[in-house]
Enzyme design. Sequence first.
Site, PDB file in Angstrom:
ATOM      1  N   HIS A 101       0.939  -1.034  -0.195  1.00  0.00           N
ATOM      2  CA  HIS A 101      -0.271  -0.133   0.041  1.00  0.00           C
ATOM      3  C   HIS A 101       0.926   1.157   0.115  1.00  0.00           C
ATOM      4  CE1 HIS A 101      -3.650   2.255   0.903  1.00  0.00           C
ATOM      5  NE2 HIS A 101      -2.780   3.167   1.485  1.00  0.00           N
ATOM      6  N   CYS A 102       0.731   2.084  -1.048  1.00  0.00           N
ATOM      7  CA  CYS A 102       1.475   3.225  -1.240  1.00  0.00           C
ATOM      8  C   CYS A 102       0.794   4.444  -0.897  1.00  0.00           C
ATOM      9  CB  CYS A 102       2.146   3.163  -2.777  1.00  0.00           C
ATOM     10  SG  CYS A 102       3.059   4.898  -2.827  1.00  0.00           S
ATOM     11  N   PRO A 103       1.225   5.273   0.080  1.00  0.00           N
ATOM     12  CA  PRO A 103       0.475   6.501   0.579  1.00  0.00           C
ATOM     13  C   PRO A 103       0.686   7.686  -0.257  1.00  0.00           C
ATOM     14  CG  PRO A 103       2.357   6.305   2.045  1.00  0.00           C
ATOM     15  CD  PRO A 103       2.328   4.875   1.271  1.00  0.00           C
ATOM     16  N   ASN A 127      -3.243   4.404  -2.626  1.00  0.00           N
ATOM     17  CA  ASN A 127      -3.937   3.085  -3.051  1.00  0.00           C
ATOM     18  C   ASN A 127      -3.006   2.032  -3.004  1.00  0.00           C
ATOM     19  OD1 ASN A 127      -5.959   1.608  -4.167  1.00  0.00           O
ATOM     20  ND2 ASN A 127      -5.610   2.532  -6.217  1.00  0.00           N
TER      21      ASN A 127
END
Length: 307
Positions: free
Chosen positions: A164-166, A170
């Site tokens: 999960h990439c802030p 997403n």
Amino acid sequence: MKSPVHRCRDVEHGRGQGRAGCLQAEQRIPISKDVITSSAASALWFIRDVCGIVCAAITWLLVLYADFVVLFVMLLPSKNLTYSIVNGTLFNTLAFLALASHLRAMCTDPGAVPKGNATKEYIESLQLKPGQVVYKCPKCCSIKPDRAHHCSVCKRCIRKMDHHCPWVNNCVGENNQKYFVLFTMYIALVSLHSLLMVVFHFLYCFEDDWTKCSSFSPPATVILLILLCFEALLFLIFTSVMFGTQVHSICTDETGIEQLKKEERRWAKKTKWMNMRAVFGHPFSFLWFSPFSTPDHGKAETYQYVV
């Protein structure tokens, strides 16, 4: 024969995979993509996470700041019209593609499994054979396909979830990994280009009068250029490493979570080129580098098994 409801196993995030007593891949029921694809896959996907939204906004502001410094501090005051047009066109094209890739990565369903489909009635409709099981995620009450992991931020199970990439607010999964890879690539290219222009502009200003090399005052010009230099250098290193990590993950067909947890490989091994086609589409073309082109993962996967 056991009733179908007894063939559903609760599996916590990361548990029950690669352990003794866990069913092998051939004992799992093959679940078609139509079954596990979210019914809202065609709708706009957006995660309402405050941290992610702030990070995504910061990403856009940093790109816009770089564009401001490049245009109004370095290119417009330049006496060389050709230099300004060429570099301005190149920089803005790369920046546009980077932001477009970011938007697609953020607003594309990464491969979410429908919530609450692990019901007794639905499992019975699958008509399981003896020895076949389906796995249920106790957190989102969904049928959990192989290689899917639950994301605590998205609150969904994501197919082939890498992480999960802030910064894109997403998950990076099966359906949006292409856009994330393009985002890191274009940000790295934008950072490299702006870094080179900053170096050339400093050299130009040292040789010429500082009051003539920028429409801003010399102190303001130096501060703006130094800030851009730090920003470009930081994101060049970060996105280059991330880009290389993602390409390696695609070529080995092993997600970041699977590498971190050292999960046992239960899926067919394919060539690096076939793995690239599965993410970017088939056949190879300039559309691989376009964030506006949606890869046909289904055709790519079908082609892999035919050859």
